[in-house]
Design a protein around this motif. Sequence first.
Motif, PDB file in Angstrom:
ATOM      1  N   ILE A  73       5.919 -20.914  27.419  1.00  0.00           N
ATOM      2  CA  ILE A  73       5.397 -20.663  28.765  1.00  0.00           C
ATOM      3  C   ILE A  73       5.795 -21.792  29.711  1.00  0.00           C
ATOM      4  CG2 ILE A  73       3.218 -20.694  30.047  1.00  0.00           C
ATOM      5  CD1 ILE A  73       3.763 -18.014  28.969  1.00  0.00           C
ATOM      6  N   ASP A  95       9.712 -37.970  20.476  1.00  0.00           N
ATOM      7  CA  ASP A  95       8.780 -37.117  21.211  1.00  0.00           C
ATOM      8  C   ASP A  95       7.625 -36.649  20.333  1.00  0.00           C
ATOM      9  OD1 ASP A  95       9.747 -37.268  23.713  1.00  0.00           O
ATOM     10  OD2 ASP A  95      11.002 -35.498  23.616  1.00  0.00           O
ATOM     11  N   LYS A 140      20.849 -25.722  23.533  1.00  0.00           N
ATOM     12  CA  LYS A 140      21.775 -26.808  23.850  1.00  0.00           C
ATOM     13  C   LYS A 140      21.052 -27.981  24.512  1.00  0.00           C
ATOM     14  CE  LYS A 140      26.377 -27.291  25.739  1.00  0.00           C
ATOM     15  NZ  LYS A 140      27.297 -26.719  26.726  1.00  0.00           N
ATOM     16  N   GLU A 141      20.025 -27.667  25.285  1.00  0.00           N
ATOM     17  CA  GLU A 141      19.246 -28.748  25.900  1.00  0.00           C
ATOM     18  C   GLU A 141      18.617 -29.622  24.832  1.00  0.00           C
ATOM     19  OE1 GLU A 141      16.271 -27.629  28.682  1.00  0.00           O
ATOM     20  OE2 GLU A 141      17.693 -26.740  30.070  1.00  0.00           O
ATOM     21  N   PRO A 183      17.980 -19.821  24.588  1.00  0.00           N
ATOM     22  CA  PRO A 183      18.606 -20.302  25.835  1.00  0.00           C
ATOM     23  C   PRO A 183      18.500 -21.815  26.044  1.00  0.00           C
ATOM     24  CG  PRO A 183      16.674 -18.926  26.268  1.00  0.00           C
ATOM     25  CD  PRO A 183      17.014 -18.745  24.844  1.00  0.00           C
ATOM     26  N   TYR A 184      17.521 -22.457  25.421  1.00  0.00           N
ATOM     27  CA  TYR A 184      17.391 -23.902  25.619  1.00  0.00           C
ATOM     28  C   TYR A 184      17.888 -24.702  24.400  1.00  0.00           C
ATOM     29  CZ  TYR A 184      14.552 -22.611  29.655  1.00  0.00           C
ATOM     30  OH  TYR A 184      14.123 -22.090  30.843  1.00  0.00           O
ATOM     31  N   THR A 208      20.924 -32.259  23.502  1.00  0.00           N
ATOM     32  CA  THR A 208      21.532 -33.279  24.361  1.00  0.00           C
ATOM     33  C   THR A 208      20.533 -34.113  25.143  1.00  0.00           C
ATOM     34  OG1 THR A 208      21.729 -31.625  26.082  1.00  0.00           O
ATOM     35  CG2 THR A 208      23.665 -31.987  24.721  1.00  0.00           C
ATOM     36  N   TYR A 209      19.268 -33.733  25.137  1.00  0.00           N
ATOM     37  CA  TYR A 209      18.355 -34.446  26.028  1.00  0.00           C
ATOM     38  C   TYR A 209      18.099 -35.868  25.528  1.00  0.00           C
ATOM     39  CZ  TYR A 209      14.181 -34.472  23.113  1.00  0.00           C
ATOM     40  OH  TYR A 209      13.271 -34.737  22.138  1.00  0.00           O
ATOM     41  N   LYS A 210      17.673 -36.719  26.473  1.00  0.00           N
ATOM     42  CA  LYS A 210      17.330 -38.101  26.133  1.00  0.00           C
ATOM     43  C   LYS A 210      15.900 -38.358  26.589  1.00  0.00           C
ATOM     44  CE  LYS A 210      21.864 -40.306  26.459  1.00  0.00           C
ATOM     45  NZ  LYS A 210      22.685 -39.331  27.203  1.00  0.00           N
ATOM     46  N   THR A 211      15.190 -39.161  25.827  1.00  0.00           N
ATOM     47  CA  THR A 211      13.830 -39.469  26.268  1.00  0.00           C
ATOM     48  C   THR A 211      13.847 -40.782  27.026  1.00  0.00           C
ATOM     49  OG1 THR A 211      13.152 -40.765  24.401  1.00  0.00           O
ATOM     50  CG2 THR A 211      12.895 -38.399  24.222  1.00  0.00           C
ATOM     51  N   HIS A 232       8.383 -23.575  29.546  1.00  0.00           N
ATOM     52  CA  HIS A 232       9.839 -23.727  29.533  1.00  0.00           C
ATOM     53  C   HIS A 232      10.271 -25.067  28.973  1.00  0.00           C
ATOM     54  CE1 HIS A 232      11.150 -20.081  31.744  1.00  0.00           C
ATOM     55  NE2 HIS A 232       9.888 -20.077  32.032  1.00  0.00           N
ATOM     56  N   GLY A 233       9.636 -25.466  27.884  1.00  0.00           N
ATOM     57  CA  GLY A 233      10.071 -26.684  27.205  1.00  0.00           C
ATOM     58  C   GLY A 233      11.412 -26.429  26.555  1.00  0.00           C
ATOM     59  N   GLY A 234      12.250 -27.455  26.518  1.00  0.00           N
ATOM     60  CA  GLY A 234      13.552 -27.273  25.903  1.00  0.00           C
ATOM     61  C   GLY A 234      13.750 -28.148  24.686  1.00  0.00           C
ATOM     62  N   TRP A 235      13.001 -29.244  24.609  1.00  0.00           N
ATOM     63  CA  TRP A 235      13.291 -30.255  23.592  1.00  0.00           C
ATOM     64  C   TRP A 235      12.987 -29.792  22.182  1.00  0.00           C
ATOM     65  CZ3 TRP A 235       9.381 -32.526  20.549  1.00  0.00           C
ATOM     66  CH2 TRP A 235       8.086 -32.143  20.870  1.00  0.00           C
ATOM     67  N   TYR A 252       3.617 -37.274  20.768  1.00  0.00           N
ATOM     68  CA  TYR A 252       2.562 -36.272  20.634  1.00  0.00           C
ATOM     69  C   TYR A 252       1.465 -36.768  19.694  1.00  0.00           C
ATOM     70  CZ  TYR A 252       4.203 -32.071  23.080  1.00  0.00           C
ATOM     71  OH  TYR A 252       4.526 -31.143  24.032  1.00  0.00           O
TER      72      TYR A 252
END
Lengths: 466, 399
Positions: B68, B248, B392-393, B389-390, B396-399, B70-73, B252
């Motif tokens: 909901i 991440d 690839k995110e 859909p997410y 590649t994401y960085k914190t 739209h988290g990608g990690w 949490y």
Amino acid sequence: MQGYESPLRPVLIKGEKTYKDVTRDILRPILGKPSWLWYLGLTASSLALLWGLYAIGRTIFFGIGEWGINRTVGWGWAIINFVWWIGIGHAGTLISAILLLFRQKWRTAVNRSAEAMTIFAVMCAGLFPLLHVGRHFVVYFIYPYPNSRGPLWVNYNSPLFWDVTAITTYFLVSLLFWYIGLIPDLAIIRDYTKSAIKRKIYGALSLGWLGSLKQWQRWETISLHLAGLATPLVLSVHSIVSFDFATSVIPGWHTTIFPPYFVAGAVFSGFGMVLTLLLIARKAMKLEDYITVDHIEYMNKILLATGSIVGTAYLTELFIAWYSGNIYEQYAFWNRAFGPYWWAYWIMMACNVIFPQTFWIRKFRRNLWWTFIVSILVNIGMWFERFVIVVTSLHRDYLPSSWSMYFASWVEVSIYIGTIGLFFTLFFLFIRFFPVIAISEIKHILLSEMALLKRKKSSSVVETEN
Amino acid sequence: MNLEHANHKAWRKPFLLSIGLIAFGLLSALVGYFVDGHVHFVASWLTYSVFFIGIALAAVFFIAVHTIAHGGWQVAFLRVPEAMMTFIFFGGIILIITLLGIHDLYHWAHEELIDPNSEYYDPLIAHKAPWLNVPFFVSRTIVYLALWIVLAMWLRNLSQKLDETGNLRYWQRIQFVSGLFLAVFAVTSTLSAFDWVMSTDPHWYSTLFGWYLFSVVWVSMIAVLILWVLWLRKHGINPYIRDEHLHDLGKYLFGFSIFWAYLWYSQYMLHWYANIPEETAWHLLRFKEHRILFYLIIILNFGIPFFALMSRSAKRKPWVLTTVALIVLIGHVFEVWLLVHPSVYHAHHLDHWTFSLVDLGALSFLTGLFIFVTMLAMKRAPIAPEKHPYFKESLTYKT
């Protein structure tokens, strides 16, 4: 924060922009001449403020007898307004602290004005307990410091004292956070302005910012640390406000769900106010490219989530009132819904629980007029929530012989109007003299947003969000 | 479907571990039944079936809320919570079997308490009888479980279809089901906590209890998730898991341990401060009879994660994360014990035993079953939803 972004995500900046465009667009209202609307708004709110000051003068001169409160209902509009204003401040802290930790990039467009709103709201809130103590000339007694009054200290066991501590901390941290965020932007104004006096003032305010690598590094570090400090504050401040009620043994007040439910309600009302302000500001200041419909939709989602949490809490309270078998609890809730103040209860229920539920539907979330109406309703509903909690629980207590009704006097109403005047006066001044959107933070996401825009154009993926 | 990961040699270990735990659990529960007695036996199974159902339910919540928002990690390891949630079905069966001992578990289930002519008549329980009665209670239990199972399986199904086809229509449907689940969850999580756990002491009540129990299972779910993610990464079964994910997840665990402490404190402090006997009795029982556990859970669930996970580097070190996750899990295992057992013994006028053989039996059986079910579910689907859909995110994401 960097890295690939899915083309499913909306671009947070409309149109192809350069760094220079960003600076120019956001500084336009500061460097140019204000419109007649701005003067009108400032005049109206200052008049309201003056009217409020007159009512405050009467309260100080003649005493609390000017208010409608009585022996049974000892807490009236003053505490209602206090809790309402404190709650409104929470959206700013949530956006600048918690959404930062959750890497929500859309916060960059709304954080500055929301933080300003927090500070002004806390100022308005702080006024009410100050007036309500009655003996204004010794109001500094509330701060615990070694004094010449003999062994006279504040009562550390009292939640009212915890409140003073929590709100002072909250105000100081919010102010620091807001000001430190402003420094790079103030330096931009210093460099852009043509007036020598303004250059001096903004130069002094920007603390000699040059934008060197070292300065940016220090600035990032302090921002992150302040965000870490502000995050527990989002939860603690309104939890402690709820302790003012929940530590008592008064039916309708003493319930364990109060702390988290007050926090959710505070965030809910805060976003109601942010939406009201930003929907006007984006139109009046032509910032639609930066505060887009997607931003509004994100905030509506938060409104829906927190509104549902609050609604769940209302229902839980009702259920437990019955389940507990405690006749006083049961009566308190029956009296809320069907007693003499039934209208307040149903206004609260309709505004907080029913209307925000329309945001399950995407069309409503993206409709600006509907959003504006709901945001106003949320402000009203949350005011009535505090009215219901304070007044209906007090006016019929354990002894039927001391039951009474409470209606605010014109002085109380005027003070409330005065704080709304104060809030908007400060807000109008703020949008005139400070950048309403954090320029440096928008620039921070500009590259990735423009890359996303390019990818969206080349990609065949159509918008598929529901 | 790419199921190559299912043939990895490393799966033998959790398989053997789960079989061992199940066998040991059965044996010690059986022995414990004769040592500790019937009441203690059913109380243990109630405690731990609710605990593990809660963890599986929290896994559905994890998926729904990240969808909901739209988290990608989280996408790289999304299959882990998707596997964990299949346990609701198995845990539900055990819970329903446990409810055969409903008269031993729940004081209110005794008919004579609501009979005005009986010498045991209890007006408070009689008042609650329209809600707390055996047929309604059992039907509610079935309804909660059925709703959760249907929605969880629907989500799992849609996620795998999305994986096969890459059709974003399924992604839209996942969002729809997630919203539906959250609405159902808002009501059922509180009510099920009131029913299953709070009503073990039918006189006591706390409006916060539903959210409080949710914080318990939510933190425990994050701890279990961390353990699985670390294990999948260590053996290279899921090659997509990166340090950023650990970081991440560590945040949490750190953040929600504080959240747990916040809710624990809110409930305890408000009852302590107001000092109303009906409310303090519940806390007093735990404080008097199990003082060590009472303090221990605060240290294990809040003190240790708070100090151990504060720094950035700690959250990125597998051994620190493993240790803290295990400590937090042990803490919550003791805590749920403390929520149920004292009330049940008290209703039976029994002595207050501490954690014993029969508890260990139920706990290790359910842990084994949980590992087994999760493992099987993970083997039966591709290890990562590569067409999400997410996806690839997440890489590649960085914190």
